[in-house]
Design a protein around this motif. Structure first.
Motif, mmCIF file in Angstrom:
data_model
loop_
_atom_site.group_PDB
_atom_site.id
_atom_site.type_symbol
_atom_site.label_atom_id
_atom_site.label_comp_id
_atom_site.label_asym_id
_atom_site.label_seq_id
_atom_site.Cartn_x
_atom_site.Cartn_y
_atom_site.Cartn_z
ATOM 1 N N ALA A 4 0.819 -1.224 0.000
ATOM 2 C CA ALA A 4 0.000 0.000 0.000
ATOM 3 C C ALA A 4 0.849 1.269 0.000
ATOM 4 O O ALA A 4 0.339 2.375 -0.226
ATOM 5 C CB ALA A 4 -0.942 -0.002 1.207
ATOM 6 N N VAL A 34 -7.793 1.650 -2.193
ATOM 7 C CA VAL A 34 -6.475 1.153 -1.806
ATOM 8 C C VAL A 34 -6.566 -0.335 -1.459
ATOM 9 O O VAL A 34 -5.790 -1.152 -1.951
ATOM 10 C CB VAL A 34 -5.902 1.951 -0.610
ATOM 11 C CG1 VAL A 34 -4.650 1.280 -0.061
ATOM 12 C CG2 VAL A 34 -5.594 3.389 -1.021
ATOM 13 N N HIS A 35 -7.555 -0.679 -0.621
ATOM 14 C CA HIS A 35 -7.744 -2.072 -0.226
ATOM 15 C C HIS A 35 -7.889 -2.983 -1.428
ATOM 16 O O HIS A 35 -7.227 -4.014 -1.544
ATOM 17 C CB HIS A 35 -8.999 -2.188 0.649
ATOM 18 C CG HIS A 35 -8.676 -2.621 2.029
ATOM 19 N ND1 HIS A 35 -8.683 -3.933 2.413
ATOM 20 C CD2 HIS A 35 -8.269 -1.903 3.108
ATOM 21 C CE1 HIS A 35 -8.323 -4.015 3.681
ATOM 22 N NE2 HIS A 35 -8.071 -2.802 4.120
ATOM 23 N N ARG A 53 -9.722 4.912 0.672
ATOM 24 C CA ARG A 53 -9.235 3.714 1.375
ATOM 25 C C ARG A 53 -9.761 2.409 0.803
ATOM 26 O O ARG A 53 -9.054 1.412 0.766
ATOM 27 C CB ARG A 53 -9.609 3.801 2.866
ATOM 28 C CG ARG A 53 -8.617 4.638 3.656
ATOM 29 C CD ARG A 53 -8.931 4.625 5.118
ATOM 30 N NE ARG A 53 -8.882 3.255 5.649
ATOM 31 C CZ ARG A 53 -9.053 2.969 6.940
ATOM 32 N NH1 ARG A 53 -9.307 3.930 7.796
ATOM 33 N NH2 ARG A 53 -8.993 1.729 7.365
ATOM 34 N N ARG A 103 3.995 -4.302 -5.086
ATOM 35 C CA ARG A 103 4.077 -2.873 -4.738
ATOM 36 C C ARG A 103 4.312 -2.026 -5.987
ATOM 37 O O ARG A 103 3.784 -0.925 -6.128
ATOM 38 C CB ARG A 103 5.196 -2.648 -3.721
ATOM 39 C CG ARG A 103 5.329 -1.197 -3.273
ATOM 40 C CD ARG A 103 6.535 -0.983 -2.399
ATOM 41 N NE ARG A 103 7.729 -1.500 -3.056
ATOM 42 C CZ ARG A 103 8.887 -1.721 -2.460
ATOM 43 N NH1 ARG A 103 9.015 -1.477 -1.182
ATOM 44 N NH2 ARG A 103 9.904 -2.207 -3.135
ATOM 45 N N VAL A 141 -5.852 8.525 -2.512
ATOM 46 C CA VAL A 141 -6.783 7.549 -3.049
ATOM 47 C C VAL A 141 -7.678 7.066 -1.911
ATOM 48 O O VAL A 141 -7.223 6.888 -0.777
ATOM 49 C CB VAL A 141 -6.024 6.340 -3.675
ATOM 50 C CG1 VAL A 141 -6.998 5.340 -4.264
ATOM 51 C CG2 VAL A 141 -5.054 6.816 -4.756
ATOM 52 N N PHE A 163 0.664 4.506 -2.153
ATOM 53 C CA PHE A 163 -0.521 5.359 -2.026
ATOM 54 C C PHE A 163 -0.338 6.457 -0.983
ATOM 55 O O PHE A 163 -1.152 7.363 -0.896
ATOM 56 C CB PHE A 163 -1.754 4.521 -1.704
ATOM 57 C CG PHE A 163 -2.198 3.668 -2.843
ATOM 58 C CD1 PHE A 163 -2.585 4.254 -4.044
ATOM 59 C CD2 PHE A 163 -2.213 2.293 -2.741
ATOM 60 C CE1 PHE A 163 -2.984 3.478 -5.121
ATOM 61 C CE2 PHE A 163 -2.609 1.512 -3.809
ATOM 62 C CZ PHE A 163 -2.999 2.099 -5.005
ATOM 63 N N ARG A 216 -7.098 -2.420 -4.576
ATOM 64 C CA ARG A 216 -5.902 -2.447 -5.438
ATOM 65 C C ARG A 216 -4.797 -3.306 -4.830
ATOM 66 O O ARG A 216 -4.110 -4.037 -5.525
ATOM 67 C CB ARG A 216 -5.371 -1.030 -5.646
ATOM 68 C CG ARG A 216 -6.281 -0.162 -6.498
ATOM 69 C CD ARG A 216 -5.909 -0.294 -7.960
ATOM 70 N NE ARG A 216 -6.322 0.913 -8.651
ATOM 71 C CZ ARG A 216 -5.540 1.971 -8.843
ATOM 72 N NH1 ARG A 216 -4.286 1.964 -8.439
ATOM 73 N NH2 ARG A 216 -6.004 3.033 -9.445
ATOM 74 N N VAL A 217 -4.614 -3.181 -3.500
ATOM 75 C CA VAL A 217 -3.563 -3.964 -2.836
ATOM 76 C C VAL A 217 -3.895 -5.452 -2.952
ATOM 77 O O VAL A 217 -3.038 -6.266 -3.303
ATOM 78 C CB VAL A 217 -3.400 -3.549 -1.355
ATOM 79 C CG1 VAL A 217 -2.506 -4.533 -0.613
ATOM 80 C CG2 VAL A 217 -2.833 -2.137 -1.259
ATOM 81 N N VAL A 247 0.033 0.780 -8.309
ATOM 82 C CA VAL A 247 -0.433 2.060 -8.844
ATOM 83 C C VAL A 247 -0.818 1.950 -10.326
ATOM 84 O O VAL A 247 -1.117 2.940 -10.979
ATOM 85 C CB VAL A 247 0.607 3.199 -8.652
ATOM 86 C CG1 VAL A 247 0.754 3.537 -7.177
ATOM 87 C CG2 VAL A 247 1.954 2.832 -9.254
#
Ligand code: ADP
Ligand code: MG
Length: 234
Positions: free
Chosen positions: A111, A124-125, A121, A160, A119, A114, A127-128, A164
């Motif tokens: 994460a 983010v979750h 949350r 990682r 972005v 980010f 995408r991770v 993005v």
């Protein structure tokens, strides 16, 4: 001509360093076109300028002369904001020694990019989890690097880099610290990413690793030479 789009172009790129009054020519008039979807290996002896070239491709460094254009942006005339946007969002770096934060979990490490991009949350979750899934480590989200093998750590670093959704992954000796089996696993991941359309430039001095790429270029005496197509060699 292929119908691939041009992502980046180095034109007569030279790079020198001055050390103790001596001038070291590292790159001499390098020309390189990187197309979207390419999977390119860059080989060359230690000290031949591979990392220097990769840093220029990722806009971490600028040429001494010549032009480098990334995504239609001429880096010589770009401002700091434009350059940091490229470094933070358009490029995903993978290093030989992983560069993971040892106190952070896999989730937190992935994460990390980010932190500098605002972005939501939930996004983010998502995408991770997606990026970690791509490297096959969905069951390791709460592990810390010390609880993983070298190959797994490198896969976290790839996640990682991916998180993005960069325009290109730049990997500097990504298998340099790995045993054979982990190297093969990392290369399988790069191959599957390539098959999904991800653009990859990988520096390596390992011929077997380079052979997994679509094209191989070799730095010799500061110049980039073309090798025979890698396909079929494995
Ligand atoms: P490679 O990755 O192929 O081993 P590098 O790109 O790291 O090669 O380095 C190429 C040459 O440039 C080496 O001779 C190295 O010592 C020199 N070099 C790299 N970075 C610097 C720097 N910041 N200052 C001075 N010399 C450098
Ligand atoms: Mg290097």
């Amino acid at each position: 001509m292929s119908d691939k789009k041009l992502l980046a172009r180095a034109k007569d790129v030279s790079k020198h360093y001055t050390m103790g009054g001596r001038r070291i020519e590292v790159l001499r008039s390098v020309n390189l076109d990187l197309m979207e979807g390419d999977f390119m290996a860059i080989m060359g002896r230690s000290g031949s300028g591979k990392s220097t070239l990769l840093h220029i491709l990722g806009c971490l460094d600028v040429p001494s002369s010549g032009t480098y254009t990334f995504d239609s942006l001429d880096v010589n005339s770009a401002d700091d904001d434009q350059l940091s946007r490229i470094r933070g969002r358009a490029v995903g770096f993978v290093f030989q020694d992983f560069h993971l934060l040892s106190a952070q979990t896999v989730f937190e490490n992935v994460a990390l990019p980010f932190l500098y991009n605002k972005v939501d949350r939930k996004v983010v979750h998502h995408r991770v989890e997606e990026a970690v899934g791509r490297v096959g480590l969905s069951d390791r989200l709460e592990h810390r690097p010390s609880e993983l093998s070298g190959g797994e750590m490198q896969r976290v670093a790839i996640a990682r880099a991916l998180v993005v959704q960069p325009r290109v992954i730049l990997a500097d000796e990504p298998t340099g610290n790995l045993d054979e089996e982990s190297s093969r696993e990392v290369m399988r991941i790069f191959t599957s990413l390539h098959n999904l359309g991800v653009t990859i430039v990988m520096v390596t001095h390992d011929k077997e690793v380079a052979a997994r790429a679509e094209t191989i270029r070799v730095l010799r005496q500061g110049q980039l030479e073309r090798e025979e197509a890698a396909a079929g060699v494995s």
